[in-house]
Write a protein that holds these residues in place. Sequence first.
Motif, PDB file in Angstrom:
ATOM      1  N   ALA A  48       0.833  -1.213   0.000  1.00  0.00           N
ATOM      2  CA  ALA A  48       0.000   0.000   0.000  1.00  0.00           C
ATOM      3  C   ALA A  48       0.862   1.255   0.000  1.00  0.00           C
ATOM      4  CB  ALA A  48      -0.926  -0.012   1.213  1.00  0.00           C
ATOM      5  N   GLU A  68       2.293   1.830  -3.423  1.00  0.00           N
ATOM      6  CA  GLU A  68       1.242   2.378  -4.281  1.00  0.00           C
ATOM      7  C   GLU A  68       1.007   3.855  -3.964  1.00  0.00           C
ATOM      8  OE1 GLU A  68      -1.438   2.263  -7.357  1.00  0.00           O
ATOM      9  OE2 GLU A  68      -0.085   0.650  -6.699  1.00  0.00           O
ATOM     10  N   ARG A  69       1.070   4.202  -2.689  1.00  0.00           N
ATOM     11  CA  ARG A  69       0.869   5.588  -2.261  1.00  0.00           C
ATOM     12  C   ARG A  69       1.976   6.495  -2.800  1.00  0.00           C
ATOM     13  NH1 ARG A  69       0.395   4.480   2.774  1.00  0.00           N
ATOM     14  NH2 ARG A  69      -1.824   3.997   2.604  1.00  0.00           N
TER      15      ARG A  69
END
Length: 337
Positions: free
Chosen positions: A142, A145-146
């Motif tokens: 995550a 992806e951020r």
Amino acid sequence: MRLLRSFILLLAVAAVVGGGYWWSTRPPAVSVVRPHKGRAAEVVYATAVVEPVRWAKVTSIIRERIVSLCGCEGTQVKKGEELAELDSGDARATLAELEARQVLAQSERERALQLLERRVISQQLYDKAQSELIQINALIAAQKERLQDYRIIAPMDGMVLRQDGSVGEVAEPGEILFWIGQPQPLQLVAEVNEEDIPKVEVGHKALILADAFPDEELTATVARITPKGDPVLKNYRVYLDLPQDTPLRIGMTAEINIVTREKDDALLVSPAAFNGSKVLTVGADGRIKPVEVKTGIRGTRAIEVLDGLTGESRVVFPYRADLTEGEKVVPEAGEPQ
């Protein structure tokens, strides 16, 4: 001699009194015009903005400082090309911390597996170590992806029409940093009042008045109408195609008149002569006669007369509410309409 002077003075006074009486009782002069033949056009007025048919606004979805900009305003870019970069220092530090925890979690999971095989710990403790590793792996994925949010990229092929923001400034979520689109073809995006939108149809021609080109006859064609209006502003969005050779530029504003009905060789009278559907005419005897007129196309400069007047009618222009039916007047030719 004195008698003669008195007589002359008396005549002068009589003349003044008589002239005053004539002036005060003479019929009022009124300006009149005759209905004329011409082209009647019913139009819907709106304001519009010039936009590309294909374009996109590029914004940031996070609040962070800008560390680099492409400086590519006015140039062509490809989809996925980097336009700007935001400060990702804190985000990368968080990722490094998670990766360190991942190494530790992997070690703990391997150690738990060895102890489980030797029956030193229970299956439950091994499952806990495995779950912690899975959770950290998900957090790392995550966070990676951020990190993509710190790169502002082109969403489409096209020209950078405008670039805002500067290095060192803080980009706010939703703040537009770039406008990207195709310079051609162009369109007008107009806001039409909900009372007028039923008159507008796809294919209607629009006349354009732009401050940048006051002496040019510019036109557009209604291409589509948004199905849902704005209940607050009470208007509907209308898109109009511009010709390929239009001199208008992206971002210019214009006033448009969408021609919804046209008729040649119509009998026309200026709107200023009307009070609702009533006009005042001057008969052959010089007296005022109100007339109810059946009208057709009601334009901004002329109203079509369907019944009630002829080309020989003398119509009071502009309408005068102070005149009464049967009143004697002196008609005078008004300005040409």
